[in-house]
Design an enzyme around this catalytic site. Structure first.
Site, PDB file in Angstrom:
ATOM      1  N   ASP A 140      -8.992   3.803  -2.550  1.00 61.11           N
ATOM      2  CA  ASP A 140      -9.954   4.244  -1.522  1.00 61.11           C
ATOM      3  C   ASP A 140     -11.230   4.816  -2.125  1.00 61.11           C
ATOM      4  OD1 ASP A 140      -8.097   3.407   0.253  1.00 61.11           O
ATOM      5  OD2 ASP A 140      -7.320   5.413   0.716  1.00 61.11           O
ATOM      6  N   GLU A 156       2.626   5.021  -3.989  1.00 61.29           N
ATOM      7  CA  GLU A 156       2.627   5.946  -5.161  1.00 61.29           C
ATOM      8  C   GLU A 156       3.972   6.647  -5.313  1.00 61.29           C
ATOM      9  OE1 GLU A 156       0.162   5.697  -2.903  1.00 61.29           O
ATOM     10  OE2 GLU A 156      -0.955   4.393  -4.238  1.00 61.29           O
ATOM     11  N   ASP A 185       0.835  -1.204   0.000  1.00 59.37           N
ATOM     12  CA  ASP A 185       0.000   0.000   0.000  1.00 59.37           C
ATOM     13  C   ASP A 185       0.873   1.259   0.000  1.00 59.37           C
ATOM     14  OD1 ASP A 185      -2.327   1.458   0.079  1.00 59.37           O
ATOM     15  OD2 ASP A 185      -2.541   1.340   2.255  1.00 59.37           O
TER      16      ASP A 185
HETATM   17  C1  GLC Z   1      -4.857   3.345   2.613  1.00 60.63           C
HETATM   18  C2  GLC Z   1      -5.333   2.149   1.814  1.00 60.63           C
HETATM   19  C3  GLC Z   1      -6.428   1.448   2.574  1.00 60.63           C
HETATM   20  C4  GLC Z   1      -5.895   1.027   3.946  1.00 60.63           C
HETATM   21  C5  GLC Z   1      -5.397   2.247   4.700  1.00 60.63           C
HETATM   22  C6  GLC Z   1      -4.724   1.876   6.016  1.00 60.63           C
HETATM   23  O1  GLC Z   1      -5.834   4.296   2.698  1.00 60.63           O
HETATM   24  O2  GLC Z   1      -5.759   2.514   0.552  1.00 60.63           O
HETATM   25  O3  GLC Z   1      -6.883   0.334   1.856  1.00 60.63           O
HETATM   26  O4  GLC Z   1      -6.896   0.391   4.675  1.00 60.63           O
HETATM   27  O5  GLC Z   1      -4.438   2.935   3.917  1.00 60.63           O
HETATM   28  O6  GLC Z   1      -3.655   1.028   5.835  1.00 60.63           O
END
Ligand code: GLC
Length: 824
Positions: free
Chosen positions: A509, A436, A433
């Site tokens: 998200d 980017e 995650d």
């Molecule tokens: C980001 C991710 C989401 C995750 C969050 C906490 O917003 O896109 O899926 O739950 O981080 O890790």
């Protein structure tokens, strides 16, 4: 081919150039300036090509200063590169790991008007008058042509050039692709940017989002071609937005380098794009099951409560996720021992109950000298640095962080190795995650951050869009190394072309709204044709609260998404498939069960992707690109080749129109036969959604299990849909969790079904070295236009068959049958 006698046009243009220079010089003379003689920065265009050279499958054209390279890659793929002052950059691409040269024959022709590089299927024309580059097929049909010569502008601040390419945009031309753009499926009239961005609760038309896939497909006059602009810098695409007669793409740096990929069908373009950028490896079979996620399930007791909930409610589930709270202060590769005192024990207990544990990992490493991962990264100089050698520091979940430079192979190996302990604990998959990369406040890294870039060095301007891909690559390769012959599961938020070689993706998200359900549908179709087959949305919407109806409709769409995972933000109410009570729980169960029943079909479709480059989701336009109206259809799609699905994406909808491509289709629920090539109105009560099966299909089915591998499979059901024309279907089988398929240990079965008003025939042929453990098929014939009197299988009469009240006919036979006849 080379001529030393300049033509009249060339002489005229050189004279004009000289005059311009004189004028410029005169201007400068007015200024009492030491920079006398330096020309102002302006866009420069290719002049006239006066020279052609050939070096194997590479052809070079020059206007005396700039150089253009034309490379014949395959009979259908030609690559174009521009070097403004004649010097090409060293060749390197994260997207195209190995440029294979597969063209069988190619020739350079020259006449007064043009140079032409011809392959067996296509031509690349370089017009002498103005260096316009165009492409045509074997029927002299021009598919793509420059509207102005390729051009560039010097970038004084960073060096290099902004590079531009502008092509003619035709009145009826449509555009598809570019990854995850949250907008209409047809990109005609849009301008879009590639710059990976953390886009929490993104909105319709928000741009850019998390991924950069600089690949689009054009369809004009029924013929498709693709352009893959392999450039990692911030890039933009304009599909007739600024000027409806022009399509442009440009980037803030790097080379103007693009691949022209010929169709004529969209499917051909996508398959060729996969030749360049690779396909997704076969996932472990369990990863095609249902996944349950939340930010976050903790402590251990909560995780167990959720997994128990699945088994008690008899709702199948394979994947359970641990979001950031499993870590100690969000430090990657650590555990919060208060919440998870014995992770290994917990993971093995979960595994005993059929759950595979997937953990999240972020790139931000907390600056903390008492933290082993930080210490190793610091000692070995693995973290990214700014231009003046300061560390790149920024805030993410753990607080102040530094970030590994995943573009450095040594860093990737180190990072990959860090998963060893997690794998020993039994972790089956890793969720990548914030790659980017996301930085709180600043958004991302500043431009001046340096990257090793596999020895080809660059600033963050060049590395930004591939940072996430290199993170998940390092994760995947590390896991693969540690897990040996077992297939790892990975999922990533950010990516660039080629990311499919290492990971699945989710759309990020999203929001719990009907609009986002629609958006998710479009995004998954778009990702699918952009080379990213294993994709899905956060079912239910990440932020906000879905009601039972929205959640159920999302589960229904998710059951027909390549990747199926429910996920929700931390500040939302409970969001499991049983959270909304009845009738929702029962319907959610029905659709998750359907997902499991169709696993062998999805798995076979995955093989078609992996081996042959077909996408899993196929938009309607991909089936019938010659029908202009289809260029605007974005609701219905096929899931693999045989199943057409149309999600219900409006509250309270009791019926909707669905377009069926030409041919015969069966309503999955009622077995009604419908002639396609038109829209039909379909009732959509909450417990159903429009699903249609192509006539003649063989749809394999597994018995419902609570998780993959819960029981030994004793027989496979084959649902055989009547047809009066020949139809082929495929079934792929292998171990489902090892890489033995790379050594050809698999079975590819082909079924051919044909029929008429008196009989139906099914033949089966097989290729491969794998032997499944089950012995027999349970055949289920659907839609026979006659009552069978006799069934003959491999020459022997089958006496034991049942004719059901709904007209279906069932019987059992060996999995090795070769030919079955069902006779009136
Ligand atoms: C980001 C991710 C989401 C995750 C969050 C906490 O917003 O896109 O899926 O739950 O981080 O890790």
């Amino acid at each position: 081919m080379e001529s030393n006698i300049p033509n009249q046009e060339l002489i005229t243009s050189k004279l004009a150039e000289a005059e311009n220079l004189l004028e410029e010089e005169e201007e400068f003379h007015h200024l009492n300036n030491p920079a006398d003689g330096i020309k102002p920065i302006i866009k420069k265009y290719l002049g006239t090509p006066n020279h052609a050279d050939q070096l194997g499958n590479k052809f070079y054209f020059t206007d005396g200063d700039a150089k253009v390279e034309v490379v014949v890659v395959t009979d259908e793929i030609i690559r174009i590169r521009l070097a403004p002052h004649g010097v090409f950059l060293e060749e390197f691409s994260y997207a195209v790991p190995k440029l294979e040269h597969k063209a069988t024959a190619f020739t350079l022709y020259e006449d007064e008007i043009e140079f032409r590089v011809a392959t067996k299927s296509i031509n690349c024309h370089i017009r002498k008058q103005d260096f316009f580059i165009s492409f045509s097929d074997n029927n002299n049909h021009i598919t793509s042509t420059d509207a102005v010569p390729m051009h560039w502008e010097e970038n004084v601040k960073f060096g290099g050039y902004y590079v531009f390419c502008t092509k003619t945009c035709h009145t009826d031309e449509s555009f598809f692709g570019l990854g995850d753009k949250p907008t209409e499926f047809n990109l005609r009239g849009k301008r879009l940017k590639n710059w990976n961005t953390d886009a929490y609760s993104f909105a319709w038309n928000q741009d850019p989002l998390y991924r950069s896939i600089p690949f689009y497909i054009s369809v004009n006059e029924g013929i498709a071609h693709g352009i893959f602009f392999d450039n990692t810098f911030k890039a933009q695409f304009d599909f007739g937005a600024e000027d409806s007669t022009k399509t442009s793409f440009w980037a803030d740096g790097g080379e103007l380098q693009y691949y022209y990929i010929h169709g004529p069908h969209m499917m051909d373009v996508v398959k060729s794009y996969h030749i360049l950028t690779g396909t997704h490896p076969m996932p472990p079979l369990w990863a095609l099951g249902y996944h349950q996620c939340r930010w976050s399930y903790y402590p251990e007791a909560k995780v167990k409560k959720i997994t128990r909930g699945f088994r008690e409610n008899k709702i199948p589930c394979d994947g359970i996720y641990l979001d950031i709270d499993y870590m100690d202060g969000y430090r990657c590769f650590t555990w919060n021992r208060k919440y998870f005192p014995d992770p290994k024990k917990m993971i093995s207990e979960l595994a005993a109950d059929g759950f595979k544990t997937v953990v999240i990992i972020d790139p931000g490493i907390r600056v903390d000298d008492n933290y082993e991962v930080f210490k190793q990264g610091k000692e070995n100089r693995y973290f990214c640095r700014r231009c003046d050698d300061y560390f790149m520091e920024g805030h993410v979940w753990p607080g102040r962080c530094q970030f590994p430079d995943f573009t450095n192979p040594e860093v990737r190996t180190w990072w990959g190795g860090l998963f060893d302990e997690l794998v020993q604990m039994g972790v089956a998959g890793v969720w990548n995650d914030m790659n980017e990369p996301a930085v709180f406040g600043a958004g991302t890294f500043p431009d001046d951050v340096r990257h090793q870039y596999d020895g080809f060095r660059g600033s963050h301007r060049k590395a930004h869009n591939i940072y996430g891909m290199q993170m998940v690559r390092s994760t995947y390769e590390g896991l693969r190394n540690i897990m040996k012959n077992k297939r790892p599961f990975t999922i990533t938020r950010a990516g660039y072309s080629g990311v499919q070689r290492f990971s699945s993706v989710w759309t990020g998200d999203n929001v719990a709204s009907w609009e986002h359900l629609k958006l998710g549908n479009i995004q998954c179709q778009r990702l699918s044709i952009s080379g990213i087959p294993f994709c899905g949305t956060d079912i239910g919407g990440f932020s906000g609260e879905p009601d039972g109806e929205l959640f159920t409709r999302w589960i229904q769409m998710g059951a027909f998404s390549p990747f199926m995972r429910a996920h929700s933000a931390g500040d939302t109410k409970e969001r499991e498939p049983w959270s909304f009570g009845e009738p929702f729980t029962a319907i959610n169960r029905k659709f998750i069960e359907l997902r499991y029943r169709l696993l062998p079909y999805l798995y076979s479709t995955f093989w078609e992707h992996h081996r042959y480059g077909f996408p899993i989701l196929r938009p309607i336009v991909m089936h019938e690109q010659d029908v202009k109206l289809n260029h605007f259809r974005q609701d219905e799609y096929t899931y693999g080749d045989k199943i057409l699905v149309c999600p219900v994406m409006e509250a309270g909808q009791i019926q909707r129109n669905v377009y069926l491509p030409k041919g015969k289709w069966f309503n999955f629920w009622t077995y009604e036969i419908i002639e396609g090539g038109k829209e039909v109105t379909v009732p959509t009560p909450l417990d159903t959604l429009p699903v249609f099966i192509k006539a003649g299909s063989v749809i394999p089915e597994y018995p419902v299990m609570q998780y993959v591998g819960q029981h030994e499979i004793e027989e496979v059901k084959l649902n055989i849909y009547y047809t009066d024309y020949e139809v082929n279907s495929f079934l792929f089988e292998d171990y489902g969790e090892t890489f033995a398929y790379e050594q050809d240990i698999y079975l590819e079965k082909k079924f051919v079904v044909d029929g008429n008003l008196r009989k139906l025939t099914i033949s089966q042929s097989m290729e491969g070295l794998y032997t499944p453990r089950y012995e027999g098929y349970h055949l289920n014939l659907i839609g026979l236009p006659f009552k069978p009197a006799k069934i003959i299988a491999d020459g022997k009469a089958v006496n034991d068959f049942t004719i059901n009240t709904d007209g279906t006919v069932e019987f059992k036979f060996s999995k090795n049958f070769k030919y079955i006849e069902i006779l009136k």
